[in-house]
Design a protein around this motif. Structure first.
Motif, PDB file in Angstrom:
ATOM      1  N   CYS A 261      84.609 -72.444 -26.941  1.00 30.86           N
ATOM      2  CA  CYS A 261      86.239 -73.406 -27.816  1.00 30.86           C
ATOM      3  C   CYS A 261      86.255 -73.755 -29.358  1.00 30.86           C
ATOM      4  CB  CYS A 261      85.963 -74.654 -27.102  1.00 30.86           C
ATOM      5  SG  CYS A 261      86.920 -74.369 -24.601  1.00 30.86           S
ATOM      6  N   ILE A 262      84.880 -73.836 -29.365  1.00 28.81           N
ATOM      7  CA  ILE A 262      84.808 -74.326 -30.604  1.00 28.81           C
ATOM      8  C   ILE A 262      85.617 -73.033 -31.558  1.00 28.81           C
ATOM      9  CG2 ILE A 262      83.676 -74.799 -33.003  1.00 28.81           C
ATOM     10  CD1 ILE A 262      81.922 -76.437 -30.246  1.00 28.81           C
ATOM     11  N   LYS A 263      84.910 -71.593 -31.195  1.00 26.03           N
ATOM     12  CA  LYS A 263      85.082 -70.949 -31.894  1.00 26.03           C
ATOM     13  C   LYS A 263      86.718 -70.091 -31.694  1.00 26.03           C
ATOM     14  CE  LYS A 263      83.303 -66.688 -33.910  1.00 26.03           C
ATOM     15  NZ  LYS A 263      84.268 -66.272 -34.880  1.00 26.03           N
ATOM     16  N   ALA A 264      87.138 -70.723 -30.248  1.00 28.59           N
ATOM     17  CA  ALA A 264      88.360 -69.911 -30.208  1.00 28.59           C
ATOM     18  C   ALA A 264      89.620 -70.932 -31.254  1.00 28.59           C
ATOM     19  CB  ALA A 264      88.796 -69.939 -29.071  1.00 28.59           C
ATOM     20  N   ARG A 265      89.061 -72.047 -31.938  1.00 23.70           N
ATOM     21  CA  ARG A 265      90.061 -72.865 -32.568  1.00 23.70           C
ATOM     22  C   ARG A 265      89.782 -72.745 -33.667  1.00 23.70           C
ATOM     23  NH1 ARG A 265      92.343 -77.188 -29.570  1.00 23.70           N
ATOM     24  NH2 ARG A 265      91.098 -77.546 -27.543  1.00 23.70           N
ATOM     25  N   SER A 266      88.540 -72.332 -34.175  1.00 29.05           N
ATOM     26  CA  SER A 266      88.021 -71.898 -36.018  1.00 29.05           C
ATOM     27  C   SER A 266      89.061 -70.207 -35.695  1.00 29.05           C
ATOM     28  CB  SER A 266      86.350 -71.581 -36.242  1.00 29.05           C
ATOM     29  OG  SER A 266      86.351 -70.584 -35.945  1.00 29.05           O
ATOM     30  N   VAL A 267      89.380 -69.997 -34.796  1.00 26.52           N
ATOM     31  CA  VAL A 267      89.604 -68.484 -34.881  1.00 26.52           C
ATOM     32  C   VAL A 267      91.227 -68.624 -35.073  1.00 26.52           C
ATOM     33  CG1 VAL A 267      90.556 -66.262 -33.750  1.00 26.52           C
ATOM     34  CG2 VAL A 267      88.647 -67.275 -34.388  1.00 26.52           C
ATOM     35  N   LEU A 268      92.049 -69.521 -34.325  1.00 34.24           N
ATOM     36  CA  LEU A 268      93.557 -69.698 -34.496  1.00 34.24           C
ATOM     37  C   LEU A 268      93.801 -70.267 -35.715  1.00 34.24           C
ATOM     38  CD1 LEU A 268      93.637 -71.414 -30.438  1.00 34.24           C
ATOM     39  CD2 LEU A 268      94.877 -69.480 -31.468  1.00 34.24           C
ATOM     40  N   GLU A 269      92.773 -71.242 -36.265  1.00 30.15           N
ATOM     41  CA  GLU A 269      93.006 -72.163 -37.481  1.00 30.15           C
ATOM     42  C   GLU A 269      93.465 -70.913 -37.929  1.00 30.15           C
ATOM     43  OE1 GLU A 269      93.377 -75.391 -39.355  1.00 30.15           O
ATOM     44  OE2 GLU A 269      91.974 -76.001 -37.562  1.00 30.15           O
ATOM     45  N   ARG A 270      92.672 -70.275 -38.331  1.00 25.08           N
ATOM     46  CA  ARG A 270      92.492 -69.142 -39.256  1.00 25.08           C
ATOM     47  C   ARG A 270      93.824 -68.329 -39.447  1.00 25.08           C
ATOM     48  NH1 ARG A 270      86.997 -65.335 -40.150  1.00 25.08           N
ATOM     49  NH2 ARG A 270      88.256 -64.840 -41.866  1.00 25.08           N
TER      50      ARG A 270
ATOM     51  N   VAL B 213      98.386 -65.235 -31.278  1.00 27.36           N
ATOM     52  CA  VAL B 213      98.012 -65.276 -29.782  1.00 27.36           C
ATOM     53  C   VAL B 213      96.992 -64.317 -29.750  1.00 27.36           C
ATOM     54  CG1 VAL B 213      97.546 -66.086 -27.830  1.00 27.36           C
ATOM     55  CG2 VAL B 213      99.197 -67.448 -29.173  1.00 27.36           C
ATOM     56  N   ALA B 214      97.560 -62.716 -29.314  1.00 27.35           N
ATOM     57  CA  ALA B 214      96.472 -62.136 -28.990  1.00 27.35           C
ATOM     58  C   ALA B 214      96.411 -61.277 -29.519  1.00 27.35           C
ATOM     59  CB  ALA B 214      98.135 -60.206 -28.308  1.00 27.35           C
ATOM     60  N   LEU B 215      96.259 -61.718 -31.511  1.00 24.00           N
ATOM     61  CA  LEU B 215      95.211 -60.895 -32.138  1.00 24.00           C
ATOM     62  C   LEU B 215      93.664 -62.399 -31.904  1.00 24.00           C
ATOM     63  CD1 LEU B 215      96.965 -59.785 -35.961  1.00 24.00           C
ATOM     64  CD2 LEU B 215      94.867 -59.388 -34.996  1.00 24.00           C
ATOM     65  N   ALA B 216      94.378 -63.431 -31.733  1.00 24.33           N
ATOM     66  CA  ALA B 216      92.990 -64.569 -32.016  1.00 24.33           C
ATOM     67  C   ALA B 216      92.524 -63.749 -30.751  1.00 24.33           C
ATOM     68  CB  ALA B 216      93.711 -66.007 -31.497  1.00 24.33           C
ATOM     69  N   GLY B 217      92.917 -63.300 -29.692  1.00 20.49           N
ATOM     70  CA  GLY B 217      92.003 -63.104 -28.409  1.00 20.49           C
ATOM     71  C   GLY B 217      91.007 -61.968 -29.019  1.00 20.49           C
TER      72      GLY B 217
ATOM     73  N   LYS C 275     102.502 -62.126 -42.261  1.00 19.43           N
ATOM     74  CA  LYS C 275     102.006 -60.492 -42.844  1.00 19.43           C
ATOM     75  C   LYS C 275     100.680 -60.543 -44.733  1.00 19.43           C
ATOM     76  CE  LYS C 275     105.668 -57.509 -41.698  1.00 19.43           C
ATOM     77  NZ  LYS C 275     106.551 -56.492 -42.349  1.00 19.43           N
ATOM     78  N   GLU C 276     101.020 -61.598 -44.778  1.00 18.73           N
ATOM     79  CA  GLU C 276     100.253 -61.736 -46.276  1.00 18.73           C
ATOM     80  C   GLU C 276      99.134 -62.336 -45.603  1.00 18.73           C
ATOM     81  OE1 GLU C 276      98.959 -61.434 -49.463  1.00 18.73           O
ATOM     82  OE2 GLU C 276     101.104 -60.288 -49.257  1.00 18.73           O
ATOM     83  N   GLU C 277      98.886 -63.321 -44.747  1.00 17.40           N
ATOM     84  CA  GLU C 277      97.809 -64.439 -44.148  1.00 17.40           C
ATOM     85  C   GLU C 277      96.778 -62.993 -43.532  1.00 17.40           C
ATOM     86  OE1 GLU C 277      99.968 -68.598 -43.784  1.00 17.40           O
ATOM     87  OE2 GLU C 277      99.532 -67.321 -42.125  1.00 17.40           O
ATOM     88  N   LEU C 278      97.706 -62.421 -42.498  1.00 15.98           N
ATOM     89  CA  LEU C 278      96.805 -60.798 -41.392  1.00 15.98           C
ATOM     90  C   LEU C 278      96.017 -60.115 -42.626  1.00 15.98           C
ATOM     91  CD1 LEU C 278      96.281 -60.028 -38.787  1.00 15.98           C
ATOM     92  CD2 LEU C 278      98.018 -59.123 -38.916  1.00 15.98           C
ATOM     93  N   ALA C 279      97.035 -59.752 -43.699  1.00 13.03           N
ATOM     94  CA  ALA C 279      96.310 -58.871 -44.296  1.00 13.03           C
ATOM     95  C   ALA C 279      95.161 -58.969 -45.139  1.00 13.03           C
ATOM     96  CB  ALA C 279      96.726 -58.279 -44.978  1.00 13.03           C
TER      97      ALA C 279
END
Lengths: 249, 236
Positions: free
Chosen positions: B116-125, B147-151, B174-178
């Motif tokens: 859960c902790i890890k998932a929340r940090s990825v969602l945050e990013r 969401v799919a990317l976070a997974g 796009k900028e953030e994902l790059a």
């Protein structure tokens, strides 16, 4: 139009304070109660009506949903009464019509009760709570995963159908009877193909993400309220069985 | 050197009677290398990604992190891969965003609380922490894509296979994902038409044409002119 997704979590009744697993358990037992209770005698009918009305009230489904369900039940079960003249009963009996009427009436009453109980139970759970609740119940994990996927994919397909409906609204249908007929007769095939393609893609994703590992089991510790609710609901089930036993059925 | 993905003379077709969608593809992606797969519609980009994880039958040799892909090793290969499908709806299997992301970790044996902790940090990013408890049925296409990317990202796999990761994203997204992809240590193979996006992310560019590698270069200027020229030629 109310969609499949709109039913989930729309209830605001006091039952929402219970743990998700308790809500699912209570809903299931109320459902069983309605099948066990006989509806041929006044005691059974009163008990039956109280259980269904009580559960629906405690779940607090919105008035609009309630009205929609009443209409849905009427559409579903009223046509059964058209079959009354053809229902075979004991010809020597004095109250032949009453006996014939009793058949669709019983189906209608039980069917309507089932609809109300199911929707009320669904109304006090959103999809995430439903998942948590199922995972906390002592059920086989494979079964939990299966039920969860059926519900989740149904919701996805509802969305898909809504998108098709939007496309039809925006693009319009063909004018003229024959083109219109061609258009609407082609729709099920398009819908089915989309669903089949989607099913293939979902299967690939499940395969890739390792869904066969199935869901985890959650341990949820019930509160005093949960304990009370479960006790009351089992007492109701006991009463239903007793009424049926007294009735000799 | 250990390779993140190796393909040797890989050919693939959906059914035996169909024409090949991949024709003798050979490529090697080193650990941490970011590679773009460019190509017109139907050139075999998605098929290449699918074949790399055994989602479609193939002839030839494929290995992920030096594990040869076969029926027996499929699961272990897939544990090393984060995959993003082009239609994000399909890969979201749970009724809430957080449950879906957590699942990726849990199936790798990570305890729920830690997951859960890890998932929340990825969602945050990915800028979607506020959607953690939301149902995926109510999200927009771009949000579903995140969401799919976070997974795919949460388990920090050594290889990421991303099919059109930028299509549904707004310019900021796009900028953030790059930025996020560049900051990762994972090797990645990105199938896309978005040349601007991959120029920001990737170090190497492969152009597919009719299931064959038409160009393999690390010169981003060259690939841009090649891609524009190819697009114009196809239009004519």
């Amino acid at each position: 139009m109310t969609s499949f997704l709109d039913f989930w979590g729309c209830g605001k009744g006091p039952c929402r304070q219970l743990a998700p697993a308790t809500r699912i358990l209570c809903g299931t037992i109320v459902f069983v109660c309605c099948f066990v209770t006989p509806v041929q005698n006044p005691l059974g009918i009163i008990f039956f009506a109280c259980v269904v009305a009580g559960w629906t009230l405690l779940c607090g489904i919105p008035r609009k949903t309630f009205a929609g369900l009443c209409m849905y039940a009427c559409v579903l079960f009223l046509p059964l009464f058209l079959l009354v003249p053809w229902i075979e009963t004991d010809a020597s009996a004095n109250n032949r019509w009453a006996n014939a009427l009793a058949v669709p009436l019983k189906i209608g009453i039980r069917g309507t009760a089932c609809i109300f109980i199911c929707v009320s139970t669904v109304a006090i759970l959103d999809l995430s709570e439903f998942h948590r609740g199922l995972a906390a119940l002592p059920l086989p994990r494979m079964l939990v995963a299966l039920i969860l996927q059926i519900i989740h994919q149904t919701a996805m397909l509802t969305n898909e159908s809504r998108r098709i409906a939007c496309v039809i609204q925006v693009r319009g249908t063909a004018s003229g009877c024959i083109p219109k007929f061609r258009f609407f007769s082609a729709l099920p095939a398009i819908w089915l193909l989309r669903i089949m393609n989607r099913a293939e893609r979902v299967a690939a994703a499940m395969d890739l993400r390792g869904f066969e590992v199935t869901t985890r089991t959650v341990r949820e510790f019930g509160t005093f309220l949960d304990g009370l609710a479960v006790t009351v609901i089992f007492l109701l089930l006991g009463t239903a069985i007793t009424i049926r036993w007294i009735n000799g059925l | 050197m250990k390779a993140a993905l190796t393909l040797r003379n890989v050919s693939a077709r959906y059914r035996p009677e169909d024409p090949a969608v991949l024709n003798g593809i050979s490529l090697n992606i080193a650990l941490g290398e970011r590679v773009a797969i460019l190509g017109l519609n139907g050139s075999g980009k998605t098929s290449l990604l699918y074949a790399s994880v055994g989602l479609m039958p193939f002839d030839g040799y494929i290995s992920v992190c030096d594990i040869p892909l076969s029926e027996r090793t499929e699961r272990s290969v897939r544990n090393h891969v984060g995959f993003l499908f082009s239609v994000p709806d399909d890969q979201i299997l749970f009724p809430s965003v957080i449950d879906d992301v957590v699942f990726t970790m849990e199936r790798r044996g990570i305890p729920h609380s830690e997951a859960c902790i890890k998932a929340r940090s990825v969602l945050e990013r990915l800028g979607i922490a506020r959607l953690a408890s939301h149902s995926p049925h109510r999200l927009s296409h771009g949000q579903l894509q995140r969401v799919a990317l976070a997974g795919a990202l949460v388990a920090e796999p050594p290889l990421l296979l991303l099919d059109e990761p930028s299509t549904a994203l707004d310019p900021v997204g796009k900028e953030e994902l790059a930025g996020l992809l560049v900051s990762l240590n994972a090797a990645m193979l990105i199938a896309t038409h978005d040349i601007d996006f991959v120029r920001r992310v990737c170090q190497r560019f492969i152009v597919l044409d009719d299931g064959m590698i038409a160009k393999d270069t690390s010169d981003s200027e060259h690939i841009t002119s090649y891609w524009c020229h190819k697009a114009v030629r196809t239009c004519r």
